[in-house]
Design an enzyme around this catalytic site. Structure first.
Site, short mmCIF file in Angstrom:
data_model
loop_
_atom_site.label_atom_id
_atom_site.label_comp_id
_atom_site.label_asym_id
_atom_site.label_seq_id
_atom_site.Cartn_x
_atom_site.Cartn_y
_atom_site.Cartn_z
N ASP A 77 70.47 76.62 86.02
CA ASP A 77 70.93 77.52 87.51
C ASP A 77 70.97 76.77 88.78
O ASP A 77 72.00 77.15 89.55
CB ASP A 77 69.39 78.45 87.94
CG ASP A 77 69.41 79.41 86.53
OD1 ASP A 77 68.84 78.93 85.84
OD2 ASP A 77 69.72 81.22 86.72
N ARG B 94 70.29 86.57 94.22
CA ARG B 94 68.94 85.33 94.08
C ARG B 94 69.00 84.36 94.51
O ARG B 94 69.81 84.15 94.50
CB ARG B 94 68.97 86.31 92.75
CG ARG B 94 69.07 87.59 91.80
CD ARG B 94 69.04 87.38 90.35
NE ARG B 94 67.70 86.25 89.69
CZ ARG B 94 67.65 86.50 88.32
NH1 ARG B 94 68.49 86.72 87.54
NH2 ARG B 94 66.64 85.29 88.36
#
Lengths: 379, 379
Positions: B260, B106
């Protein structure tokens, strides 16, 4: 109340395109009103037949019809149905009862009481029961036709906004973001926010629409994506969370939304989440326009955030998502059982975040002076 | 890879409360890592058993685990599993392959490469295969434990924010809005945004959490509502569109979210839609804090909007909603077939909208000088 739309499919829809109004009197039976059961879209096209004021009210309550102008039109025809069904002696009482019932169906959209008040005023001018019935039918029909015409004009007044954007990057599509469904399905025809889009598309201006999903009822995913698809307007579905990112990256030229009630100062109630898109548009210098006809304005109110009543709706719209499952209509629960929920149907975008308001009389700035210049008859 | 969590239910969960970390080494078999299959929550509690680096990578890719700190921890243990499974002669090659595979799962969360780089640096210090395996296990275990400890400290540093809000209206609950799941399930333990909430709750400060649903994957509805429920923290689920309305009406004291990736200037990437909540908080004078450990910062980046890579995900996350149907897991389509979709996983909240960043070392303003004062070792 409902039937499959096979006949209507053949008669009103052609070449897979939605044509004509989203509510109409049956040509053979003036005591029968047709509309589309929007709860089944986009998965099934079904008509709903309304024969009484109670059925019209139920259609509004249960979201068979929704969208400020369309619920206004449904209420207008609902009064006509009340008049048709009433005994001569009970006509006044039944009309008053129907008016109260229809106005109480949903609290936020101004169009509902605006339309009902106008039809009732015309009824009051009647001398005999038959004269009153005739006046109610005339008033309802005229208001419904005027509602469609208002949206058509909103399209004309909004078109220059898209033309200007098109000129800024020739050959590239104009990217419009819209929230909820302020389209044909929310109105008698054309839509409010979609009217300039449809007109631009018809005039050959390349246009692309970012369609907000619009939780909790997903009117963007279910209705706006469907009607834009019917009319072959290029569009892309995004979750409600995505608009800010798109605007930060220059992917949105213009935001067009509808409204359910607008104060005389230009504060606009619209589907919950509209305020967040207005903030993002403002933060990124993107024009944000509210498109609405006269019937949506409430000149008695000034401050929208504190004064506009905001509907609270059932928890299961949030705990569950309805759609199309393996074999037909279905829904899924998305949270733990027993989760507490708050479900506000609308929020208010302050006038300071609104670039302009596109009405059937022209485009106003979102302030009292500009709006009063368009609507000099306001008290 | 998966088994029903009956045993775990009895062993790790007690009295219907989630206790302990969300990822752990099997006490009997150090070549086995357990985590919770978050795709099944809140409807079923199932464990996922990870025995190879490929299974760890698959668990990250398929969202069995998600949340920046937890995917970092999963990658750390994934390298350990690679080391356990590798032949002595293939150890270096397999570790490098596993590192590349895990980092590529990711793109947005910085924790992934931060953690993998640290474990690989420790492996490189080893002299023999057995020494390398031992160092990898030690490094992974220490990083996972440190990740939990960092979240615990984030809770301590964030607690005064809730205490201050509680003092402003004594006896009333402190209303915290959070987006997505930056909770225990996103971390090894405690959570980032939830750590101050859990600590306040444990200390008897009345706290109530507005839980954003968080389309498209509904991590708020499915995960945050579930874990707050397990820990009996009062909460109310709302659609992502609702936060602005709540803030306009004084119903939110504080916004706490995770991240994130955070640039050295304090721009923070987090779940798509976070930026919209930051705009609403700013517009209403409500403190907006990002909670994140050291591993989430990327001091090599300055401007988040242009520099942080934003993951694009599958269309069917938008066209369909997954949940619990009549008889079990189910999903429904919410738009016309063939609707075009864009699905960005994250957006970036500019530092100017962030009141502060709560880290394990304290609270910094969202600017480079304040962050460098907390992290003087940054290059």
């Amino acid at each position: 109340m409902f039937k499959r739309a096979a006949l209507w499919h053949e008669g009103v829809m052609s070449a897979n395109r939605l044509a004509g109004p989203s509510i109409w009197l049956d040509p053979q039976d003036s005591g029968l009103v047709w509309t589309i059961d929007q709860r089944r879209l986009p998965h099934e096209v079904r008509l709903a037949a309304l024969r009484t004021a109670a059925e019209a009210a139920e259609a509004i309550c249960t979201m068979v019809v929704r969208g400020a102008p369309l619920i206004g039109a449904t209420a207008a025809y609902g009064l006509h149905l009340a008049a048709v069904r009433a005994d001569d002696r009970a006509l006044d009482r039944d009309l008053r009862g129907a008016a109260a019932m229809l106005v109480s169906t949903r609290p936020t959209a101004k169009d509902l009481e605006w339309t009902v008040a106008r039809v009732m005023a015309r009824a009051a001018e009647g001398t005999t029961p038959e004269d009153k019935r005739r006046r109610v039918l005339e008033a309802a029909t005229r208001l419904v036709e005027a509602s469609a015409e208002a949206c058509r004009r909103i399209g004309e007044h909004g078109l220059p906004l898209l033309e200007a954007a098109a000129q800024r990057h020739p050959g590239q599509p104009v990217n419009v973001l819209t929230h909820c469904n302020a389209g044909r399905l929310a109105c008698v025809d054309h839509g409010t926010a979609t009217a300039p889009i449809y007109l631009a598309h018809a005039r050959g201006i390349p246009v692309h629409v970012w369609v907000d999903e619009t939780r909790p009822r997903n009117q963007g995913a279910a209705l706006t994506a469907w009607e834009l698809g019917q009319c072959r307007v290029p569009h892309t579905l995004v979750v409600d969370n995505a608009g800010g990112h798109l605007m930060q990256h220059g992917r949105v030229d213009l935001v067009l939304v509808g409204a359910d009630r607008i104060t005389r100062r230009g504060d606009a109630a619209n589907k919950i989440g509209t305020y967040l898109k207005a903030l993002a548009a403002f933060d990124n210098g993107i024009p944000f326009y509210v498109c609405a006809p006269e019937s949506t304005f409430d000149p008695a109110l000034a401050d929208g955030v504190t004064e506009i009543p905001i509907e609270e709706r059932d928890a299961d719209e949030v705990t569950h998502v309805a759609g199309w499952g393996e074999g037909g209509p279905s829904r899924v629960r998305i949270c733990p059982e027993g989760t507490r929920v708050a479900n506000y149907g609308f929020d208010v975008t302050p006038a300071r975040l609104i670039t302009g308001i596109v009405t059937e009389r022209g485009v106003a700035r979102a302030d009292e002076a500009s709006l009063r210049a368009l609507f000099p008859e306001w008290p």
